[in-house]
Design an enzyme around this catalytic site. Structure first.
Site, PDB file in Angstrom:
ATOM      1  CG  HIS A  50      -2.930   2.620  -1.746  1.00 15.16           C
ATOM      2  ND1 HIS A  50      -3.882   1.475  -1.883  1.00 15.16           N
ATOM      3  CD2 HIS A  50      -4.013   3.612  -2.115  1.00 15.16           C
ATOM      4  CE1 HIS A  50      -5.008   2.037  -2.076  1.00 15.16           C
ATOM      5  NE2 HIS A  50      -5.031   3.091  -2.226  1.00 15.16           N
ATOM      6  CG  ASP A  75      -4.935  11.108  -2.276  1.00 14.86           C
ATOM      7  OD1 ASP A  75      -5.863  11.598  -2.817  1.00 14.86           O
ATOM      8  OD2 ASP A  75      -5.344  10.230  -1.444  1.00 14.86           O
TER       9      ASP A  75
HETATM   10  N1  CMC Z   1       4.695   7.717   6.134  1.00 16.54           N
HETATM   11  C1  CMC Z   1       5.527   6.904   6.918  1.00 16.54           C
HETATM   12  N2  CMC Z   1       5.236   5.819   7.150  1.00 16.54           N
HETATM   13  C2  CMC Z   1       4.349   4.927   6.754  1.00 16.54           C
HETATM   14  C3  CMC Z   1       3.471   5.557   5.800  1.00 16.54           C
HETATM   15  C4  CMC Z   1       3.774   7.040   5.540  1.00 16.54           C
HETATM   16  N3  CMC Z   1       2.680   7.747   4.720  1.00 16.54           N
HETATM   17  N4  CMC Z   1       2.463   4.832   5.307  1.00 16.54           N
HETATM   18  C5  CMC Z   1       2.767   3.559   6.040  1.00 16.54           C
HETATM   19  N5  CMC Z   1       3.950   3.739   6.719  1.00 16.54           N
HETATM   20  C6  CMC Z   1       4.652   2.656   7.682  1.00 16.54           C
HETATM   21  C7  CMC Z   1       4.076   2.375   8.963  1.00 16.54           C
HETATM   22  O1  CMC Z   1       4.404   3.074   9.799  1.00 16.54           O
HETATM   23  C8  CMC Z   1       4.096   0.850   9.123  1.00 16.54           C
HETATM   24  O2  CMC Z   1       5.503   0.728   9.480  1.00 16.54           O
HETATM   25  P1  CMC Z   1       5.936  -0.422  10.632  1.00 16.54           P
HETATM   26  O3  CMC Z   1       5.730  -1.710   9.469  1.00 16.54           O
HETATM   27  O4  CMC Z   1       7.548  -0.211  10.765  1.00 16.54           O
HETATM   28  O5  CMC Z   1       5.250  -0.299  11.752  1.00 16.54           O
HETATM   29  C9  CMC Z   1       4.194   0.355   7.614  1.00 16.54           C
HETATM   30  O6  CMC Z   1       4.593   1.735   6.734  1.00 16.54           O
HETATM   31  C10 CMC Z   1       2.762  -0.170   7.185  1.00 16.54           C
HETATM   32  O7  CMC Z   1       1.888   0.782   7.531  1.00 16.54           O
HETATM   33  P2  CMC Z   1       0.311   0.667   7.803  1.00 16.54           P
HETATM   34  O8  CMC Z   1      -0.208   1.799   8.550  1.00 16.54           O
HETATM   35  O9  CMC Z   1       0.205  -0.831   8.438  1.00 16.54           O
HETATM   36  O10 CMC Z   1      -0.348   0.302   6.470  1.00 16.54           O
HETATM   37  P3  CMC Z   1      -1.839   0.446   6.159  1.00 16.54           P
HETATM   38  O11 CMC Z   1      -2.057  -0.419   4.868  1.00 16.54           O
HETATM   39  O12 CMC Z   1      -2.804   0.425   7.224  1.00 16.54           O
HETATM   40  O13 CMC Z   1      -1.922   2.052   5.552  1.00 16.54           O
HETATM   41  C11 CMC Z   1      -2.368   4.140   4.557  1.00 16.54           C
HETATM   42  C12 CMC Z   1      -2.050   2.562   4.540  1.00 16.54           C
HETATM   43  C13 CMC Z   1      -2.721   4.636   3.157  1.00 16.54           C
HETATM   44  C14 CMC Z   1      -3.421   4.408   5.379  1.00 16.54           C
HETATM   45  C15 CMC Z   1      -0.917   4.704   5.054  1.00 16.54           C
HETATM   46  O14 CMC Z   1       0.040   4.211   4.252  1.00 16.54           O
HETATM   47  C16 CMC Z   1      -1.087   6.214   5.240  1.00 16.54           C
HETATM   48  O15 CMC Z   1      -1.406   6.520   6.278  1.00 16.54           O
HETATM   49  N6  CMC Z   1      -0.639   7.025   4.058  1.00 16.54           N
HETATM   50  C17 CMC Z   1      -0.531   8.638   4.218  1.00 16.54           C
HETATM   51  C18 CMC Z   1      -2.209   8.693   3.707  1.00 16.54           C
HETATM   52  C19 CMC Z   1      -2.298   8.689   2.573  1.00 16.54           C
HETATM   53  O16 CMC Z   1      -1.739   9.242   1.729  1.00 16.54           O
HETATM   54  N7  CMC Z   1      -3.664   8.230   2.187  1.00 16.54           N
HETATM   55  C20 CMC Z   1      -4.036   8.315   0.887  1.00 16.54           C
HETATM   56  C21 CMC Z   1      -4.316   6.838   0.468  1.00 16.54           C
HETATM   57  S1  CMC Z   1      -4.816   6.816  -1.455  1.00 16.54           S
HETATM   58  C22 CMC Z   1      -6.212   7.630  -1.526  1.00 16.54           C
HETATM   59  C23 CMC Z   1      -7.455   6.648  -1.292  1.00 16.54           C
HETATM   60  O17 CMC Z   1      -7.312   5.432  -1.548  1.00 16.54           O
HETATM   61  O18 CMC Z   1      -8.075   7.104  -0.394  1.00 16.54           O
END
Ligand code: CMC
Length: 430
Positions: free
Chosen positions: A307, A365
Site C-alpha cells: 500500500h 483487497d
Molecule cells: N508485489 C511485489 N512487489 C511489490 C508489490 C507487490 N504487490 N508492491 C510493491 N512491491 C515492491 C516494488 O516492486 C518496489 O520494490 P523495489 O523497491 O525493489 O523497486 C517496492 O515494493 C515499493 O513499491 P512501489 O511500487 O514503489 O510502491 P507504491 O507505494 O508506489 O505502490 C501499490 C503501492 C499499492 C500500488 C503497490 O503496492 C501494488 O501495486 N500493490 C498491488 C496492488 C494492490 O493490492 N493495490 C491495492 C491497494 S489497497 C486499496 C486501495 O486503497 O485502493
C-alpha cells in the site's frame, strides 16, 4: 506570543522563508504557495508522495502505525459497533448522529433509492458481457442527464439532494449492472430493508421466490461498505476533487472517481487479487508466484499486497480478515482451494524477507475478494461494491471542497523536458 515556525529554502544564492501549516495529527505542511512567484521554481513530486493537495478534516491515516480514523473515530470501532449509514452521516456532517438525526437521515436516503424509470432502458444499450464498472461509469455519469434539479453546484439545497441521490441510488445502479450481466430481471429497491439488506436483495432476489437476506451476511456486507467508505486523498478521491474543482456537477465528478477507482493499482485490486488466487490454483504453485513477484524483470505483483500509505498492517484488512472468517463459517465453506491458497500465500509473504523489508502486508483487497466471492458476487462486481461504498467519501470530500471559500481549480504544473522552440518545417522539406 509564540513565534510562527518557518522553513528556509536556499536556492541559487537566495534564501526563502516558507510558512509551516500545523496539522491536528500527522506531519505539518510546508507552505510553498508563494515559491513560484518568489523564486521562479516549481516543486517536483510525481505521484504526490510528499505533497498535501488539500486541507481536509474528514479522514486521517497513519500508515506507519496502521491507524485509520473517520472524523477522529477508529475504523474498527465504527465497523464493529456502528453501521454504514451512521458512518455516512459522520463523514458528511462531522459528528455521529443523535437518534433523531439518524432517523431523519435514513428517511432521506430511503426516499431516493429508486432510479428514474427511463434509466432502466439505458442498460439495454450495453452488451451483456460489458464489465459492470464500464456500466457504472456510464450510468452514474448519465445521472446528470436525468436529475437537472440537483446539478447546480452553487445551490446548497441542490448539493444536498445530489448527495442523497448518489448515496441512495448507487446500490440500485450497481445491482442493476449485475442483474443485467446475468440476464435476470431488475429487482426494485425495498425500503423496509436495511441499506445492505436492500442491496443484497436487489442483487440476489428473483421475482419467482422469496429471498430473505441472511443477517450475518447482511452485517458483513454493511461492514464491507463501512470499511471502504473513505480513505483520505487517494487516486479516485483526488480525481473527484480535481473534476469538481473546475465546477463540474457532482454526478459527473463521481463518474470520474469511478473511472479512477477501476484501475488494478487502486479499487480494481480486489478483483485482481481473486483472479490471481484462481490463477495460482493451489498452494503447491505458491513458490513460483512468489519468485515472479520478486523478479524485477517480471511485471507480476502479488495483488492485494502493499500500500502506498500503510507500511504496517492495513487496519481495514484486520477487520476484513475477521469478516471473511465469519462469512465462510456461516456459509459452511470448507476445502476451498482459493481460500487455502490465500491462507498459505499470506503466511509465505509475511515471512519472506523481500516482503518484510519493503513492508508489503496484505491489504483490504486481499480479504475482501475472498469474502465477496463467498457472498455470491462474481469478481467483476468487486470494484463495483467498492464504488458503492466509496461514494459517500467522494461526496463528503467534494462538499468539503465546495464549502472552502479558498477553493480554486486544480492545476498542477510540470517539469518540461520537450524540445525548445523551433520553426515549422513544410512537409516537402522534412
Ligand atoms: N508485489 C511485489 N512487489 C511489490 C508489490 C507487490 N504487490 N508492491 C510493491 N512491491 C515492491 C516494488 O516492486 C518496489 O520494490 P523495489 O523497491 O525493489 O523497486 C517496492 O515494493 C515499493 O513499491 P512501489 O511500487 O514503489 O510502491 P507504491 O507505494 O508506489 O505502490 C501499490 C503501492 C499499492 C500500488 C503497490 O503496492 C501494488 O501495486 N500493490 C498491488 C496492488 C494492490 O493490492 N493495490 C491495492 C491497494 S489497497 C486499496 C486501495 O486503497 O485502493
Amino acid at each position: 506570543m509564540t513565534e510562527k515556525e518557518t522553513a528556509t529554502l536556499s536556492f541559487r544564492g537566495e534564501s526563502y522563508e516558507l510558512g509551516v501549516l500545523p496539522a491536528s495529527l500527522g506531519p505539518d505542511v510546508i507552505d510553498i504557495r508563494r515559491l513560484y512567484a518568489d523564486a521562479d521554481a516549481f516543486t517536483y513530486d510525481p505521484g504526490f508522495t510528499a505533497t498535501a493537495s488539500t486541507k481536509s478534516a474528514i479522514t486521517y491515516i497513519d500508515g506507519d502505525k496502521g491507524v485509520l480514523l473517520y472524523r477522529g473515530y477508529p475504523i474498527d470501532q465504527l465497523a464493529e459497533q456502528g453501521d454504514f449509514l451512521e458512518t455516512c452521516y459522520l463523514l458528511l456532517h462531522g459528528e455521529l448522529p443523535t437518534h433523531q438525526q439518524r432517523r431523519a437521515f435514513d428517511k432521506k436516503i430511503i426516499y431516493h433509492t429508486m432510479l428514474h424509470e427511463q434509466m432502466y432502458k439505458f442498460y439495454n444499450g450495453f452488451r451483456r458481457d460489458a464489465h459492470p464498472m464500464a456500466v457504472m461509469v456510464a450510468v452514474v455519469g448519465a445521472l446528470s442527464a436525468f436529475y437537472h434539479d440537483s446539478t447546480d453546484i452553487n445551490d446548497e439545497n441542490q448539493r444536498e439532494i445530489a448527495t442523497m441521490r448518489l448515496i441512495s441510488k448507487m446500490p440500485t445502479i450497481a445491482a442493476m449492472a449485475y442483474k443485467y450481466s446475468i440476464g435476470q430481471p431488475f429487482i426494485y429497491p425495498r425500503n423496509d430493508l436495511s441499506f445492505a439488506g436492500n442491496f443484497l436483495n436487489m442483487c440476489f432476489a428473483v421475482p419467482t421466490e422469496e429471498f430473505k437476506p441472511n443477517p450475518i451476511l447482511t452485517r458483513a456486507m454493511d461492514r464491507i461498505f463501512t470499511l471502504h467508505a473513505d480513505h483520505e486523498q487517494n487516486a479516485s478521491t483526488s480525481t473527484v476533487r480535481l473534476a469538481g474543482s473546475s465546477g463540474a456537477n457532482p454526478f459527473a465528478c463521481i463518474a470520474a472517481g469511478i473511472a479512477s477507482l477501476w484501475g488494478p493499482a487502486h479499487g480494481g485490486a480486489n478483483e485482481a487479487a481473486l483472479s490471481m488466487l484462481e490463477e495460482i490454483g493451489g498452494p503447491e504453485n505458491i513458490p513460483e508466484y512468489i519468485a515472479r513477484a520478486k523478479d524485477k524483470n517480471d511485471s507480476f505483483r502479488l495483488m492485494g499486497f502493499g500500500h502506498r500509505v500503510y507500511k504496517n498492517f492495513d487496519p481495514r484488512a484486520k477487520i476484513m480478515q475477521k469478516t471473511a472468517h465469519e462469512v465462510l463459517a456461516e456459509l459452511g465453506v470448507k476445502d476451498d482451494p482459493v481460500l487455502e491458497t490465500a491462507k498459505q500465500l499470506e503466511q509465505v509473504a509475511l515471512s519472506d524477507p523481500y516482503f518484510i523489508e519493503r513492508k508489503l502486508y496484505p491489504n483490504i483487497d486481499f480479504y475482501s475478494g475472498i469474502t465477496l466471492r463467498a457472498l455470491g458476487f462474481p469478481p467483476s462486481m468487486f470494484t463495483v461494491l467498492f464504488a458503492v461504498a466509496r461514494t459517500v467519501g467522494w461526496i463528503a470530500q467534494w462538499k468539503e471542497m465546495m464549502n472552502d471559500p479558498k477553493q480554486k481549480i486544480g492545476r498542477p504544473r510540470q517539469l518540461y523536458t520537450g524540445p525548445t522552440e523551433r520553426d515549422y518545417v513544410p512537409e516537402g522539406n522534412r
